[in-house]
Design a protein around this motif. Structure first.
Motif, mmCIF file in Angstrom:
data_model
loop_
_atom_site.group_PDB
_atom_site.id
_atom_site.type_symbol
_atom_site.label_atom_id
_atom_site.label_comp_id
_atom_site.label_asym_id
_atom_site.label_seq_id
_atom_site.Cartn_x
_atom_site.Cartn_y
_atom_site.Cartn_z
ATOM 1 N N ALA A 1 0.778 -1.145 0.297
ATOM 2 C CA ALA A 1 0.021 -0.303 0.038
ATOM 3 C C ALA A 1 0.903 1.213 0.113
ATOM 4 C CB ALA A 1 -0.827 0.222 1.577
ATOM 5 N N SER B 1 -1.233 2.579 -9.859
ATOM 6 C CA SER B 1 -1.115 3.054 -8.597
ATOM 7 C C SER B 1 -2.151 4.949 -8.926
ATOM 8 C CB SER B 1 0.092 3.866 -8.618
ATOM 9 O OG SER B 1 0.590 4.380 -7.766
ATOM 10 N N THR C 1 -5.290 3.682 -10.256
ATOM 11 C CA THR C 1 -6.011 3.577 -10.300
ATOM 12 C C THR C 1 -6.792 2.486 -8.300
ATOM 13 O OG1 THR C 1 -5.881 1.841 -12.770
ATOM 14 C CG2 THR C 1 -8.131 1.743 -10.529
ATOM 15 N N LEU C 2 -5.647 2.489 -8.156
ATOM 16 C CA LEU C 2 -5.672 2.665 -6.137
ATOM 17 C C LEU C 2 -6.352 3.806 -6.307
ATOM 18 C CD1 LEU C 2 -2.959 -0.771 -6.006
ATOM 19 C CD2 LEU C 2 -5.522 -0.697 -6.170
ATOM 20 N N TRP D 1 -10.123 3.868 -4.740
ATOM 21 C CA TRP D 1 -9.529 3.488 -2.922
ATOM 22 C C TRP D 1 -10.693 3.142 -2.135
ATOM 23 C CZ3 TRP D 1 -11.013 5.322 1.773
ATOM 24 C CH2 TRP D 1 -10.820 6.848 1.489
ATOM 25 N N LEU E 1 -12.877 -0.206 -3.123
ATOM 26 C CA LEU E 1 -12.374 -1.089 -3.495
ATOM 27 C C LEU E 1 -12.824 -1.409 -1.528
ATOM 28 C CD1 LEU E 1 -8.818 -1.082 -4.942
ATOM 29 C CD2 LEU E 1 -10.536 -2.302 -5.722
#
Length: 426
Positions: free
Chosen positions: A209, A241, A243-244, A248, A251
């Protein structure tokens, strides 16, 4: 509530029960009571410990039937009383062993229970032992007093009742304490074996992370001003990165919804049994799940038999400590085969691991089933620990290689980008 119910009181229902008496023998019959709780209380006053209770079919009651019903084969759904709030096995074992030691030394039972009420580790257990002591002082058997409190495991009361009937209450208490200690020791070893993989997994997740959400975005900003064409590995890394970083919360919300959905699915008994059945069919997990169930089953079976509980009642008590619902259903079928005159080992063949079945067969042939059941429990516990240790030895390098591979990919992607920028400036 209707006016008629207020005038006449709660309707009386015919309940069909299956219970164990003080000697461990199985008792079946019917009883009239307004509620399940009332039916259980009446049976406890008769020194019977309920293992199954259901409302009788509508035609067998003169006031109709309501509530839970037995399984379809018998015309209703079986209700099993297995949800009980317990203190930790280690704490309960310490107090139980202290009571057994005092009783064996000739201390009156009520005084031994009074000592236990002062040594219990928390308010709930102190209150429970105090209530048990008061009940014993008022003339109730210890088994009856213990059976009235959800603090104690379900198999406590019948085991104590068998010890009271045979005059070996101190030995029964000692057996219970030893069984609790052995179960807690096995759980402690399993938890210890899982500590390092758990810490390593958490560290890997945190490390990934930080790299993806902190390091890579700053590096992307750094190289964005230099222009040029980035290597494919760097573009993939920055895209992942981004996208995350940007989604987040999606997700997180998806993970929360997945957990909630899973909990709701597992709260459905049918779905939970299907899941447990699927676990038993998995290549590696299935045999381990059966071995864990065999350890719990044979351990409790041994304690109950050594205390003098009858075989069928001991099987019912042992079945209740098995966590896998599908395995519980298979063990219930084994009880029916034993009830019809079959041998225990033959009834359990294909349900428990082969070694446990062979040991139980030797116990039946040699007339020492309790001892061989205890040996089967120790063997199954050792097999579970050995299998888990082997799995952990595979998981640890897999986690290390996975995290190391990710870090290596990140380093390669960043270095390729740096070399590309330097080459373009020359």
């Amino acid at each position: 509530m209707s006016d008629l119910e207020r005038d006449l009181g709660p309707a009386v229902v015919r309940w069909r029960y299956e219970a164990a008496d003080a000697t461990g023998a199985v008792v079946r019959g019917e009883i009239d009571a307004s509620t399940e709780r009332e039916a259980i209380d009446v049976l406890r006053r008769r020194l019977l410990w309920v293992t199954a209770l259901a409302s009788a079919p509508a035609g067998s009651s003169n006031v109709g039937s309501r509530g839970r019903t037995l399984s379809p084969a018998a015309g209703a759904t079986r209700w099993s009383f297995t949800t009980r709030r317990t203190t930790s096995a280690r704490d309960l074992a310490v107090v139980t062993r202290a009571i057994a030691t005092l009783v064996a030394a000739g201390v009156p039972l009520d005084r031994a229970l009074g000592y236990a009420s002062t040594q219990a580790p928390d308010d709930a257990s102190r209150s429970a032992f105090t209530a048990v002591r008061d009940a014993v002082r008022n003339g109730q058997p210890l088994s009856t007093a213990v059976g009235a409190h959800a603090l104690f495991p379900r198999w406590f009361a019948p085991t104590l009742a068998a010890g009271e009937a045979s005059g070996t209450l101190d030995a029964s208490l000692l057996l219970l304490a030893e069984h609790l200690e052995r179960s807690d020791a096995v759980r402690s070893r399993l938890r210890s074996a899982l500590v390092y993989p758990a810490v390593l997994g958490v560290a890997s997740i945190v490390g990934v992370a930080v790299i993806m959400l902190v390091v890579v975005p700053r590096f992307a900003d750094l190289i964005a001003d230099n222009g040029g064409t980035l290597p494919l590995s760097t573009r993939l890394l920055i895209g992942l990165s981004t996208t995350l970083s940007g989604s987040w919360w999606v997700l997180l919300a998806g993970s929360v919804l997945a957990v909630v959905s899973w909990r709701r699915t597992m709260s459905n008994p049918t779905q939970r049994q299907r899941w447990h059945g699927a676990l038993l069919r998995w290549p590696v997990v299935g045999p381990l799940e059966r071995t864990r169930g065999a350890a719990a089953y044979t351990g409790t079976l041994s304690v109950a038999l050594q205390a003098g509980v009858g075989l069928l009642s001991a099987m019912q008590l042992a079945r209740q400590v098995v966590n896998n619902r599908q395995l519980q259903q298979e063990l219930e079928g084994a009880e029916q085969r034993v009830r019809e005159g079959g041998a225990l080992s033959a009834a359990l063949d294909g349900i428990l691991p082969p070694l446990a079945v062979r040991l139980l067969d030797a116990g039946e042939v040699g007339g020492d089933l309790a001892t061989l059941a205890s040996r089967a429990a120790h063997t199954a516990d050792a097999d579970v620990q050995r299998a888990l240790t082997q799995a952990v030895t595979l998981v640890e390098p897999a986690l290390i290689l996975g995290f190391g591979g990710l870090v290596g990919f990140v380093a390669l992607a960043l270095l390729q980008a740096i070399y590309g920028i330097n080459a373009s400036t020359l």
